[in-house]
Design a protein around this motif. Structure first.
Motif, PDB file in Angstrom:
ATOM      1  N   THR A  71       0.867  -1.170   0.000  1.00  0.00           N
ATOM      2  CA  THR A  71       0.000   0.000   0.000  1.00  0.00           C
ATOM      3  C   THR A  71       0.909   1.226   0.000  1.00  0.00           C
ATOM      4  OG1 THR A  71      -0.132   0.015   2.419  1.00  0.00           O
ATOM      5  CG2 THR A  71      -1.851  -1.186   1.242  1.00  0.00           C
ATOM      6  N   LEU A  72       0.453   2.295  -0.637  1.00  0.00           N
ATOM      7  CA  LEU A  72       1.263   3.509  -0.740  1.00  0.00           C
ATOM      8  C   LEU A  72       1.076   4.442   0.443  1.00  0.00           C
ATOM      9  CD1 LEU A  72       0.804   4.253  -4.553  1.00  0.00           C
ATOM     10  CD2 LEU A  72       2.922   3.580  -3.405  1.00  0.00           C
ATOM     11  N   SER A  73      -0.112   4.452   1.023  1.00  0.00           N
ATOM     12  CA  SER A  73      -0.367   5.332   2.163  1.00  0.00           C
ATOM     13  C   SER A  73      -1.326   4.638   3.136  1.00  0.00           C
ATOM     14  CB  SER A  73      -0.976   6.657   1.686  1.00  0.00           C
ATOM     15  OG  SER A  73      -1.206   7.520   2.780  1.00  0.00           O
ATOM     16  N   PRO A  74      -0.791   4.165   4.284  1.00  0.00           N
ATOM     17  CA  PRO A  74       0.620   4.179   4.667  1.00  0.00           C
ATOM     18  C   PRO A  74       1.402   3.124   3.892  1.00  0.00           C
ATOM     19  CG  PRO A  74      -0.643   2.950   6.275  1.00  0.00           C
ATOM     20  CD  PRO A  74      -1.648   3.532   5.312  1.00  0.00           C
ATOM     21  N   VAL A  75       2.719   3.330   3.771  1.00  0.00           N
ATOM     22  CA  VAL A  75       3.555   2.378   3.044  1.00  0.00           C
ATOM     23  C   VAL A  75       3.762   1.138   3.908  1.00  0.00           C
ATOM     24  CG1 VAL A  75       5.813   1.967   2.012  1.00  0.00           C
ATOM     25  CG2 VAL A  75       4.714   4.207   1.773  1.00  0.00           C
ATOM     26  N   ARG A  76       3.226   0.011   3.442  1.00  0.00           N
ATOM     27  CA  ARG A  76       3.420  -1.249   4.159  1.00  0.00           C
ATOM     28  C   ARG A  76       3.114  -2.413   3.224  1.00  0.00           C
ATOM     29  NH1 ARG A  76      -1.671  -1.009   8.437  1.00  0.00           N
ATOM     30  NH2 ARG A  76      -3.358  -1.199   6.917  1.00  0.00           N
ATOM     31  N   ILE A  77       3.606  -3.588   3.584  1.00  0.00           N
ATOM     32  CA  ILE A  77       3.461  -4.774   2.761  1.00  0.00           C
ATOM     33  C   ILE A  77       2.009  -5.237   2.757  1.00  0.00           C
ATOM     34  CG2 ILE A  77       4.083  -7.205   2.535  1.00  0.00           C
ATOM     35  CD1 ILE A  77       6.312  -5.442   1.708  1.00  0.00           C
ATOM     36  N   SER A  78       1.529  -5.583   1.559  1.00  0.00           N
ATOM     37  CA  SER A  78       0.216  -6.197   1.409  1.00  0.00           C
ATOM     38  C   SER A  78       0.344  -7.688   1.108  1.00  0.00           C
ATOM     39  CB  SER A  78      -0.556  -5.498   0.282  1.00  0.00           C
ATOM     40  OG  SER A  78      -1.786  -6.121   0.046  1.00  0.00           O
ATOM     41  N   ALA A  79       1.356  -8.070   0.321  1.00  0.00           N
ATOM     42  CA  ALA A  79       1.605  -9.478  -0.003  1.00  0.00           C
ATOM     43  C   ALA A  79       2.985  -9.595  -0.624  1.00  0.00           C
ATOM     44  CB  ALA A  79       0.547 -10.020  -0.968  1.00  0.00           C
ATOM     45  N   TYR A  80       3.598 -10.785  -0.501  1.00  0.00           N
ATOM     46  CA  TYR A  80       4.863 -11.008  -1.195  1.00  0.00           C
ATOM     47  C   TYR A  80       5.012 -12.464  -1.594  1.00  0.00           C
ATOM     48  CZ  TYR A  80       7.222 -12.915   3.054  1.00  0.00           C
ATOM     49  OH  TYR A  80       7.590 -13.664   4.142  1.00  0.00           O
ATOM     50  N   GLN A  81       5.812 -12.698  -2.616  1.00  0.00           N
ATOM     51  CA  GLN A  81       6.265 -14.028  -3.005  1.00  0.00           C
ATOM     52  C   GLN A  81       7.754 -13.962  -3.287  1.00  0.00           C
ATOM     53  OE1 GLN A  81       4.581 -17.290  -5.838  1.00  0.00           O
ATOM     54  NE2 GLN A  81       5.753 -15.949  -7.160  1.00  0.00           N
ATOM     55  N   VAL A  82       8.520 -14.865  -2.689  1.00  0.00           N
ATOM     56  CA  VAL A  82       9.949 -14.999  -2.947  1.00  0.00           C
ATOM     57  C   VAL A  82      10.160 -16.355  -3.601  1.00  0.00           C
ATOM     58  CG1 VAL A  82      12.262 -15.033  -1.953  1.00  0.00           C
ATOM     59  CG2 VAL A  82      10.491 -13.611  -0.912  1.00  0.00           C
ATOM     60  N   ILE A  83      10.776 -16.370  -4.776  1.00  0.00           N
ATOM     61  CA  ILE A  83      11.079 -17.620  -5.478  1.00  0.00           C
ATOM     62  C   ILE A  83      12.492 -18.028  -5.097  1.00  0.00           C
ATOM     63  CG2 ILE A  83      11.278 -18.755  -7.718  1.00  0.00           C
ATOM     64  CD1 ILE A  83       9.279 -16.707  -8.805  1.00  0.00           C
ATOM     65  N   LEU A  84      12.597 -19.024  -4.249  1.00  0.00           N
ATOM     66  CA  LEU A  84      13.884 -19.431  -3.698  1.00  0.00           C
ATOM     67  C   LEU A  84      14.620 -20.425  -4.583  1.00  0.00           C
ATOM     68  CD1 LEU A  84      12.708 -19.821  -0.002  1.00  0.00           C
ATOM     69  CD2 LEU A  84      14.053 -17.964  -0.958  1.00  0.00           C
ATOM     70  N   GLY A  85      13.906 -21.089  -5.487  1.00  0.00           N
ATOM     71  CA  GLY A  85      14.571 -22.035  -6.364  1.00  0.00           C
ATOM     72  C   GLY A  85      13.641 -22.506  -7.465  1.00  0.00           C
ATOM     73  N   ALA A  86      14.219 -22.814  -8.619  1.00  0.00           N
ATOM     74  CA  ALA A  86      13.501 -23.400  -9.746  1.00  0.00           C
ATOM     75  C   ALA A  86      14.463 -24.319 -10.470  1.00  0.00           C
ATOM     76  CB  ALA A  86      12.975 -22.318 -10.699  1.00  0.00           C
ATOM     77  N   ALA A  87      13.955 -25.466 -10.960  1.00  0.00           N
ATOM     78  CA  ALA A  87      14.843 -26.438 -11.598  1.00  0.00           C
ATOM     79  C   ALA A  87      14.014 -27.475 -12.339  1.00  0.00           C
ATOM     80  CB  ALA A  87      15.726 -27.121 -10.562  1.00  0.00           C
ATOM     81  N   TRP A  88      14.701 -28.260 -13.173  1.00  0.00           N
ATOM     82  CA  TRP A  88      14.150 -29.482 -13.747  1.00  0.00           C
ATOM     83  C   TRP A  88      14.699 -30.650 -12.950  1.00  0.00           C
ATOM     84  CZ3 TRP A  88      10.342 -29.410 -17.164  1.00  0.00           C
ATOM     85  CH2 TRP A  88      10.175 -28.301 -17.998  1.00  0.00           C
ATOM     86  N   THR A  89      13.862 -31.647 -12.681  1.00  0.00           N
ATOM     87  CA  THR A  89      14.325 -32.808 -11.922  1.00  0.00           C
ATOM     88  C   THR A  89      13.492 -34.035 -12.302  1.00  0.00           C
ATOM     89  OG1 THR A  89      14.730 -33.690  -9.694  1.00  0.00           O
ATOM     90  CG2 THR A  89      12.795 -32.293  -9.988  1.00  0.00           C
ATOM     91  N   ASP A  90      14.049 -35.197 -12.050  1.00  0.00           N
ATOM     92  CA  ASP A  90      13.323 -36.452 -12.272  1.00  0.00           C
ATOM     93  C   ASP A  90      12.843 -37.074 -10.977  1.00  0.00           C
ATOM     94  OD1 ASP A  90      13.476 -36.711 -15.124  1.00  0.00           O
ATOM     95  OD2 ASP A  90      15.624 -37.133 -14.899  1.00  0.00           O
ATOM     96  N   ARG A  91      13.147 -36.456  -9.850  1.00  0.00           N
ATOM     97  CA  ARG A  91      12.829 -37.074  -8.560  1.00  0.00           C
ATOM     98  C   ARG A  91      11.935 -36.181  -7.720  1.00  0.00           C
ATOM     99  NH1 ARG A  91      17.941 -39.102  -5.431  1.00  0.00           N
ATOM    100  NH2 ARG A  91      18.418 -36.859  -5.516  1.00  0.00           N
ATOM    101  N   LEU A  92      11.080 -36.798  -6.929  1.00  0.00           N
ATOM    102  CA  LEU A  92      10.273 -36.096  -5.938  1.00  0.00           C
ATOM    103  C   LEU A  92      11.014 -36.173  -4.610  1.00  0.00           C
ATOM    104  CD1 LEU A  92       6.744 -37.597  -6.776  1.00  0.00           C
ATOM    105  CD2 LEU A  92       7.582 -35.336  -7.379  1.00  0.00           C
ATOM    106  N   ASN A  93      11.695 -35.088  -4.236  1.00  0.00           N
ATOM    107  CA  ASN A  93      12.438 -35.131  -2.971  1.00  0.00           C
ATOM    108  C   ASN A  93      12.579 -33.732  -2.396  1.00  0.00           C
ATOM    109  OD1 ASN A  93      14.361 -33.958  -4.667  1.00  0.00           O
ATOM    110  ND2 ASN A  93      15.676 -35.771  -4.709  1.00  0.00           N
TER     111      ASN A  93
END
Length: 338
Positions: free
Chosen positions: A316-338
């Protein structure tokens, strides 16, 4: 969002479904919402953006929230995010979120985004293959619990790992983390009102759910198709959300990453914010869009070398504060569920 067993433990004799057997969900609520939004078209250009759901707590639902806060205390260590204010020693769990810092100077982002697109290098997953697309994300703000007067908010951060094949099948693992607050007043309010009245139930382990079959659309790489997929016709606010959704669903190859940046370069309203540090402590470059009609700002953070999306925040701009966030910590191709 708290799980069947923990909710039933809290409700005990007043649970209306205490003698019923409820089948586990095939998808988490967060995943269902993302899938629904991916196929839904906005009703009109002027419709008010609603990036998060707001759960207004009344006396009847406060007991569940009380238990949730107690459960969060038992889950584990607090986030390593550099833009959060941790609780002091001995205090109740939870952190106050601080928006990611960026320079006050701003200019049109177009030329900088095109320059970034022209110099991208391979990501770790480029030129690799696998059965599953893997994503490791951390999100906050969906849903947000709001006090009856609408002033004080709290939500619980979720850490999610998803392995998904082209036919939609795979597995999702979700861990609920500590409560987080958009401002100190909200933290003070909920710390007073979420104190457990009894011993907290034991925390459950990570929630693992299988993903059902789903015909996933192929990720386009051509400009016209990407422009449609990112909903450019609805403006920079909608584009910011769709970029976040796209990077949270696909493992995006280098050519497509570059074309996404070029699409963004031609969307009016994005401002270049230069170098920033995201909530996971990674260096990136950022752009913002101020939607003053809705008192909101969108922030996108990209890897300065590969062009991968690292994070998306809505404020939000007024007051300035977080409304939501997403952080992408990793992405990859894989053959295993682990």
């Amino acid at each position: 969002m708290f799980g069947e067993e923990r909710t039933r433990t809290l409700l005990k004799p007043i649970d209306p479904a205490r003698h019923s057997t409820i089948a586990p969900p095939r998808l988490s609520a967060h995943d269902l919402i993302n899938r629904a939004e991916a196929t839904a078209e906005p009703v009109a250009h002027h419709r008010r953006a609603r990036p998060t759901r707001r759960l207004v707590l009344t006396a009847g639902t406060l007991a569940v929230a009380i238990g949730a806060a107690a459960i969060a205390h038992t889950i584990g260590t607090s986030s390593p995010d550099t833009s959060e204010i941790a609780s002091p020693p001995g205090a109740d769990p939870g952190v106050v979120l601080v928006p990611v810092a960026y320079g006050s100077g701003a200019r049109d982002a177009g030329s900088q985004l095109r320059a970034l697109a022209s110099r991208l290098v391979d990501a770790e997953y480029d030129n690799r293959t696998g059965r599953y697309m893997y994503h490791h994300t951390k999100t906050w703000g969906d849903p947000v619990m709001t006090s009856a007067d609408g002033r004080h908010q709290v939500a619980f951060a979720d850490e999610t790992k998803v392995w998904q094949a082209a036919d939609g099948t795979g597995e999702q693992v979700t861990i609920q983390l500590e409560p987080q607050y958009p401002d100190q007043e909200s933290r003070d309010y909920w710390q007073r009102n979420l104190k457990p009245k009894a011993a907290a139930p034991a925390a459950s382990g990570p929630a693992r759910v299988p993903l059902p079959p789903l015909d996933l659309a192929l990720l386009p790489s051509e400009r016209t198709q990407l422009t449609e997929l990112l909903k450019v016709r609805f403006g920079a606010g909608a584009v910011s959300k769709e970029v976040s959704t796209l990077y949270g669903r696909y493992v995006v190859p280098r050519r497509t990453r570059a074309e996404i940046l070029r699409v963004l370069a031609d969307v009016p309203g994005f401002r270049w914010r230069g170098q920033v540090t995201d909530r996971a402590g990674r260096k990136g470059v950022a752009i913002t869009f101020d939607d003053r009609d809705h008192n909101a700002q969108s922030l996108l953070i990209f890897d300065p070398d590969t062009g991968e999306l690292l994070a998306h925040e809505r404020l939000t701009l007024s007051p300035v504060r977080i409304s939501a966030y997403q952080v992408i910590l990793g992405a990859a191709w894989t053959d295993r569920l682990n």
